[in-house]
Design an enzyme around this catalytic site. Structure first.
Site, PDB file in Angstrom:
ATOM      1  N   GLY A  39       0.825  -1.211   0.000  1.00  0.00           N
ATOM      2  CA  GLY A  39       0.000   0.000   0.000  1.00  0.00           C
ATOM      3  C   GLY A  39       0.853   1.253   0.000  1.00  0.00           C
ATOM      4  O   GLY A  39       1.238   1.754   1.061  1.00  0.00           O
ATOM      5  N   GLU A  63      -1.522   6.698  -3.166  1.00  0.00           N
ATOM      6  CA  GLU A  63      -2.697   7.336  -2.560  1.00  0.00           C
ATOM      7  C   GLU A  63      -3.394   8.171  -3.624  1.00  0.00           C
ATOM      8  O   GLU A  63      -2.801   8.447  -4.670  1.00  0.00           O
ATOM      9  CB  GLU A  63      -2.254   8.229  -1.389  1.00  0.00           C
ATOM     10  N   PRO A  64      -4.627   8.607  -3.341  1.00  0.00           N
ATOM     11  CA  PRO A  64      -5.317   9.410  -4.359  1.00  0.00           C
ATOM     12  C   PRO A  64      -4.472  10.610  -4.812  1.00  0.00           C
ATOM     13  O   PRO A  64      -4.455  10.947  -5.995  1.00  0.00           O
ATOM     14  CB  PRO A  64      -6.594   9.856  -3.644  1.00  0.00           C
ATOM     15  N   ALA A 120      -1.006  10.895  -4.107  1.00  0.00           N
ATOM     16  CA  ALA A 120       0.431  10.565  -4.138  1.00  0.00           C
ATOM     17  C   ALA A 120       0.644   9.362  -5.042  1.00  0.00           C
ATOM     18  O   ALA A 120       0.496   8.220  -4.617  1.00  0.00           O
ATOM     19  CB  ALA A 120       0.949  10.276  -2.726  1.00  0.00           C
ATOM     20  N   GLY A 121       0.930   9.629  -6.324  1.00  0.00           N
ATOM     21  CA  GLY A 121       1.176   8.569  -7.295  1.00  0.00           C
ATOM     22  C   GLY A 121       2.659   8.512  -7.603  1.00  0.00           C
ATOM     23  O   GLY A 121       3.447   7.932  -6.849  1.00  0.00           O
ATOM     24  N   HIS A 178      -4.338  -9.040 -37.133  1.00  0.00           N
ATOM     25  CA  HIS A 178      -5.644  -9.709 -37.147  1.00  0.00           C
ATOM     26  C   HIS A 178      -6.727  -8.864 -37.828  1.00  0.00           C
ATOM     27  O   HIS A 178      -7.847  -9.359 -38.035  1.00  0.00           O
ATOM     28  CB  HIS A 178      -6.112 -10.019 -35.720  1.00  0.00           C
ATOM     29  N   GLU A 207       3.826   0.362 -10.858  1.00  0.00           N
ATOM     30  CA  GLU A 207       5.169   0.286 -10.257  1.00  0.00           C
ATOM     31  C   GLU A 207       6.123   1.316 -10.871  1.00  0.00           C
ATOM     32  O   GLU A 207       7.309   1.066 -11.051  1.00  0.00           O
ATOM     33  CB  GLU A 207       5.721  -1.141 -10.321  1.00  0.00           C
ATOM     34  N   THR A 236       5.527   4.851 -13.604  1.00  0.00           N
ATOM     35  CA  THR A 236       5.208   5.086 -15.019  1.00  0.00           C
ATOM     36  C   THR A 236       6.481   5.077 -15.872  1.00  0.00           C
ATOM     37  O   THR A 236       7.598   5.176 -15.341  1.00  0.00           O
ATOM     38  CB  THR A 236       4.543   6.466 -15.187  1.00  0.00           C
ATOM     39  N   SER A 237       6.290   5.043 -17.186  1.00  0.00           N
ATOM     40  CA  SER A 237       7.454   5.143 -18.083  1.00  0.00           C
ATOM     41  C   SER A 237       8.232   6.430 -17.812  1.00  0.00           C
ATOM     42  O   SER A 237       9.463   6.450 -17.879  1.00  0.00           O
ATOM     43  CB  SER A 237       6.987   5.131 -19.547  1.00  0.00           C
TER      44      SER A 237
HETATM   45  N1  COS Z   1      16.854   2.230  -3.391  1.00  0.00           N
HETATM   46  C1  COS Z   1      17.125   2.708  -2.151  1.00  0.00           C
HETATM   47  N2  COS Z   1      17.089   4.043  -1.841  1.00  0.00           N
HETATM   48  C2  COS Z   1      16.765   4.895  -2.837  1.00  0.00           C
HETATM   49  C3  COS Z   1      16.466   4.450  -4.143  1.00  0.00           C
HETATM   50  C4  COS Z   1      16.514   3.064  -4.401  1.00  0.00           C
HETATM   51  N3  COS Z   1      16.241   2.590  -5.621  1.00  0.00           N
HETATM   52  N4  COS Z   1      16.177   5.528  -4.903  1.00  0.00           N
HETATM   53  C5  COS Z   1      16.277   6.609  -4.110  1.00  0.00           C
HETATM   54  N5  COS Z   1      16.640   6.223  -2.860  1.00  0.00           N
HETATM   55  C6  COS Z   1      16.895   7.106  -1.712  1.00  0.00           C
HETATM   56  C7  COS Z   1      17.780   8.266  -2.134  1.00  0.00           C
HETATM   57  O1  COS Z   1      19.142   7.906  -2.030  1.00  0.00           O
HETATM   58  C8  COS Z   1      17.387   9.334  -1.132  1.00  0.00           C
HETATM   59  O2  COS Z   1      18.093   9.093   0.079  1.00  0.00           O
HETATM   60  P1  COS Z   1      18.726  10.298   0.980  1.00  0.00           P
HETATM   61  O3  COS Z   1      17.577  11.041   1.520  1.00  0.00           O
HETATM   62  O4  COS Z   1      19.517   9.581   2.025  1.00  0.00           O
HETATM   63  O5  COS Z   1      19.547  11.114   0.048  1.00  0.00           O
HETATM   64  C9  COS Z   1      15.916   9.069  -0.891  1.00  0.00           C
HETATM   65  O6  COS Z   1      15.677   7.714  -1.290  1.00  0.00           O
HETATM   66  C10 COS Z   1      15.004   9.997  -1.675  1.00  0.00           C
HETATM   67  O7  COS Z   1      15.309   9.870  -3.045  1.00  0.00           O
HETATM   68  P2  COS Z   1      14.918  10.973  -4.118  1.00  0.00           P
HETATM   69  O8  COS Z   1      15.377  12.324  -3.642  1.00  0.00           O
HETATM   70  O9  COS Z   1      15.371  10.490  -5.443  1.00  0.00           O
HETATM   71  O10 COS Z   1      13.316  10.968  -4.014  1.00  0.00           O
HETATM   72  P3  COS Z   1      12.226  11.730  -4.882  1.00  0.00           P
HETATM   73  O11 COS Z   1      11.181  12.234  -3.968  1.00  0.00           O
HETATM   74  O12 COS Z   1      12.873  12.685  -5.836  1.00  0.00           O
HETATM   75  O13 COS Z   1      11.526  10.524  -5.691  1.00  0.00           O
HETATM   76  C11 COS Z   1      11.127   9.038  -7.497  1.00  0.00           C
HETATM   77  C12 COS Z   1      12.150   9.726  -6.589  1.00  0.00           C
HETATM   78  C13 COS Z   1      10.291  10.015  -8.285  1.00  0.00           C
HETATM   79  C14 COS Z   1      12.005   8.198  -8.435  1.00  0.00           C
HETATM   80  C15 COS Z   1      10.232   8.115  -6.640  1.00  0.00           C
HETATM   81  O14 COS Z   1       9.325   8.869  -5.890  1.00  0.00           O
HETATM   82  C16 COS Z   1       9.475   7.095  -7.437  1.00  0.00           C
HETATM   83  O15 COS Z   1      10.001   6.037  -7.818  1.00  0.00           O
HETATM   84  N6  COS Z   1       8.186   7.389  -7.729  1.00  0.00           N
HETATM   85  C17 COS Z   1       7.320   6.437  -8.389  1.00  0.00           C
HETATM   86  C18 COS Z   1       6.608   5.650  -7.350  1.00  0.00           C
HETATM   87  C19 COS Z   1       6.019   4.438  -7.933  1.00  0.00           C
HETATM   88  O16 COS Z   1       6.675   3.657  -8.613  1.00  0.00           O
HETATM   89  N7  COS Z   1       4.731   4.261  -7.669  1.00  0.00           N
HETATM   90  C20 COS Z   1       4.010   3.142  -8.178  1.00  0.00           C
HETATM   91  C21 COS Z   1       3.667   2.247  -7.086  1.00  0.00           C
HETATM   92  S1  COS Z   1       2.809   0.893  -7.719  1.00  0.00           S
HETATM   93  S2  COS Z   1       3.152  -0.395  -6.333  1.00  0.00           S
END
Ligand code: COS
Length: 383
Positions: free
Chosen positions: A124, A127-128, A130-131, A338, A363, A365-366
């Protein structure tokens, strides 16, 4: 360098293919049509050991590797993408975080039942509001004696209706951004926890996706995963593994679309010839075959890096991004080959075309995968 599978990896792939062709594929169209969740197949997968592939025997797992697991996800998704998603989410982002970050007690408490298929596990995070911006989580958790009290809601949660627990993110310290987020193992019978009705989706009708609600939901203090404030990094690492499985899921759908298109190209006659004799069709099939091969190679490379304990964030993002966009192209071309029959439900490609789009969204987006890759190549992240 050795591209051969080990005997164990090949055996797992064979077992997954045989099971998928014999037991999963036959009912897939009906489950899509009627929006049926295959609880019986989930139980079977648990009995056969599919959920335990990448987990240690101490928790009822097979003690196998992530490469084997990725191969199995591909086979299941090829037969029924909905069940493929159920499988990928259960293992990678449901059981995965407890396995990686749980205490010995938490692992003994929550993993064996999930591995046996007695219940599914969910993650989980979304959120609505927080994507993609996962740090914008609004759900809160406040300490109250020997419990945490959660308030908020989650959206698009896979397996929620059949879950024994959900690993949920919540803000435990306001004003600290991503450093104030923690993860909790929330049992689905916890007081104040509620699962909403299934969402009506474009595709993947045999998978279960719902919202979650927490109204003063009380969770025992020992259900905190790791230490307070570690939640963001835990789920980023969890998503890295999840993205490999979504890559494998996409390769499975693309393969199903390609195989259907190939069959059709050999049968269908127009202008007095099989349409597969026309170069226009041959080139589409050649591109599909090539791209599936490339996507699988990258998925398995990312899985292999994970198995070696080496960094794989960038490779997992590349695998997921390429595989999902490739699979969308493959499903679209399969419909095109097709013609009118691809647009109706007489052939399975219409289902693949609807199912496949999730790969570019779930998990991360692109766009998020491109952001992760760009940050790595620009040196902002290690690994
Ligand atoms: N593994 C472990 N730690 C990680 C990491 C990873 N792959 N990627 C980033 N971190 C750590 C960073 O090192 C940073 O640590 P410090 O605070 O110690 O410097 C911290 O996490 C925050 O990282 P960052 O500043 O990059 O965070 P952002 O808020 O900029 O977010 C993205 C990064 C946008 C990449 C992230 O929010 C994301 O992946 N969003 C998509 C979420 C998603 O996939 N949702 C779908 C869920 S479906 S189940």
């Amino acid at each position: 360098m050795n591209f051969d599978l080990t005997e164990e990896q090949a055996a797992i792939r064979r077992m997954a293919r045989e099971f998928a062709e014999a037991e999963v594929a036959p009912g897939a169209a009906e489950r899509d049509e009627k929006h049926l969740f295959p609880l019986d197949l989930v139980r079977r997968m648990g009995e056969l050991g599919f959920f335990g592939i990448p987990f240690a025997e101490a928790y009822g797992g097979l003690g196998g590797d992530y490469v084997s697991y990725a191969l199995a996800v591909e086979e299941i998704a090829r037969a029924d993408a909905g069940l493929g998603l159920t499988y990928a989410a259960h293992v990678s982002i449901g059981l995965g975080p407890v396995y990686s970050f749980g205490t010995e007690e938490q692992k003994q408490r929550w993993l064996p039942g999930g591995i046996r298929g007695e219940y599914l596990a969910s993650f989980g995070l979304t959120e609505p509001q927080a994507g993609s911006d996962a740090a914008a989580t609004r759900t809160t958790a406040e300490r109250d004696g020997d419990h945490w009290v959660l308030n908020g809601q989650k959206q698009f949660i896979t397996n929620a209706g059949y879950a024994g627990y959900v690993v949920c993110t919540a803000v435990t310290e306001k004003g600290k951004g991503h450093r104030g987020i923690s993860n909790f193992i929330v049992p689905t019978d916890a007081p104040g926890f509620r699962v909403g009705p299934p969402l009506k989706k474009l595709g993947l009708h045999s998978s279960d996706t719902r919202p979650l609600y927490f109204d003063d939901c009380r969770v025992p203090a020992e259900n905190l995963l790791g230490r307070p404030g570690e939640g963001f990094k835990q789920f980023m690492a969890t998503l890295d593994g999840g993205r490999i499985s979504i890559g494998a899921f996409c390769v499975g759908i693309a393969r199903a679309a390609y195989e259907a298109a190939l069959r059709y190209a050999k049968e269908r006659e127009q202008f007095g010839r099989r349409i597969g004799e026309f170069q226009a069709i041959q080139f589409k099939l050649a591109d599909m075959a090539m791209e599936i091969e490339l996507a699988r190679t990258q998925v398995l490379k990312a899985a292999w890096l994970k198995d070696q304990g080496r960094p794989y964030t960038r490779e997992a993002a590349m695998a997921k991004l390429f595989a999902s966009e490739m699979a969308t192209r493959a499903a679209s071309q399969a419909v095109q080959i097709h013609g009118g029959y691809g647009y109706v439900r007489d052939y399975p490609v219409e289902r693949y075309y609807r199912d496949v789009k999730l790969g570019e969204i779930g998990e991360g987006t692109s766009e998020i995968q491109r952001l992760v890759i760009a940050r790595h190549i620009l040196g902002e992240q290690e690994g």
